[in-house]
Design a protein around this motif. Structure first.
Motif, PDB file in Angstrom:
ATOM      1  N   ILE A  94     -23.511  50.028 -34.527  1.00 42.19           N
ATOM      2  CA  ILE A  94     -22.060  50.053 -34.315  1.00 42.19           C
ATOM      3  C   ILE A  94     -21.722  50.972 -33.145  1.00 42.19           C
ATOM      4  O   ILE A  94     -20.902  50.625 -32.284  1.00 42.19           O
ATOM      5  CB  ILE A  94     -21.330  50.490 -35.604  1.00 42.19           C
ATOM      6  N   HIS A  95     -22.358  52.124 -33.090  1.00 44.03           N
ATOM      7  CA  HIS A  95     -22.112  53.065 -32.005  1.00 44.03           C
ATOM      8  C   HIS A  95     -22.476  52.460 -30.650  1.00 44.03           C
ATOM      9  O   HIS A  95     -21.731  52.604 -29.673  1.00 44.03           O
ATOM     10  CB  HIS A  95     -22.901  54.360 -32.237  1.00 44.03           C
ATOM     11  N   LYS A  96     -23.601  51.752 -30.578  1.00 42.83           N
ATOM     12  CA  LYS A  96     -24.011  51.104 -29.329  1.00 42.83           C
ATOM     13  C   LYS A  96     -22.980  50.082 -28.885  1.00 42.83           C
ATOM     14  O   LYS A  96     -22.666  49.974 -27.707  1.00 42.83           O
ATOM     15  CB  LYS A  96     -25.376  50.436 -29.490  1.00 42.83           C
ATOM     16  N   GLU A  97     -22.461  49.297 -29.823  1.00 45.96           N
ATOM     17  CA  GLU A  97     -21.460  48.292 -29.479  1.00 45.96           C
ATOM     18  C   GLU A  97     -20.166  48.936 -28.997  1.00 45.96           C
ATOM     19  O   GLU A  97     -19.540  48.456 -28.063  1.00 45.96           O
ATOM     20  CB  GLU A  97     -21.181  47.368 -30.665  1.00 45.96           C
ATOM     21  N   LEU A  98     -19.765  50.021 -29.627  1.00 53.73           N
ATOM     22  CA  LEU A  98     -18.537  50.700 -29.219  1.00 53.73           C
ATOM     23  C   LEU A  98     -18.682  51.333 -27.837  1.00 53.73           C
ATOM     24  O   LEU A  98     -17.736  51.324 -27.041  1.00 53.73           O
ATOM     25  CB  LEU A  98     -18.146  51.757 -30.247  1.00 53.73           C
ATOM     26  N   VAL A  99     -19.849  51.870 -27.548  1.00 52.69           N
ATOM     27  CA  VAL A  99     -20.074  52.490 -26.244  1.00 52.69           C
ATOM     28  C   VAL A  99     -20.171  51.415 -25.166  1.00 52.69           C
ATOM     29  O   VAL A  99     -19.668  51.579 -24.060  1.00 52.69           O
ATOM     30  CB  VAL A  99     -21.364  53.354 -26.269  1.00 52.69           C
TER      31      VAL A  99
END
Length: 120
Positions: free
Chosen positions: A111-116
């Motif tokens: 999720i963090h990778k997608e948000l970044v």
């Protein structure tokens, strides 16, 4: 240990995953994972947590059930000079905890990778 309890009281530790007898928390500021299991509290760095998880995964439950072997597994963690004497139920609880916790950590990372990658 008092620092861990103060961090728990101040809500600095985020719950990663919990079972009915164990929980794993993480502190983003100190990058420490806190395992609460059987009224014990143990702190781990990421590498130490992964090493402990691997030791638990390597425990052969079928061998623990065998009549000719002890039903207690001794696990030593050198970073905290602690021995864990685990019975079959403890091993099952830790395996369940680590399966859920590492799934949650992987999901959080995705999720963090997608948000970044995609700013809002």
């Amino acid at each position: 240990m008092s620092e861990v309890m103060m961090a728990l009281d101040n809500n600095q530790l985020e719950l990663v995953y919990e079972t009915n007898r164990a929980s794993l928390h993480q502190c983003d500021t100190s990058e420490i994972y806190t395992l609460r299991f059987n009224s014990e509290v143990v702190e781990f760095r990421v590498c130490q947590l992964i090493a402990f998880k691997r030791k638990i995964q390597k425990i052969d439950l079928a061998q623990m059930f065998a009549d000719d072997t002890a039903d207690i597994e001794i696990v030593y963690m050198p970073h905290c000079d602690r021995l864990f004497a685990l019975n079959i139920h403890d091993v099952l609880q830790l395996k369940e905890l680590f399966a859920g916790a590492f799934t949650m950590l992987e999901l959080n990372s995705m999720i963090h990778k997608e948000l970044v990658r995609r700013p809002l």
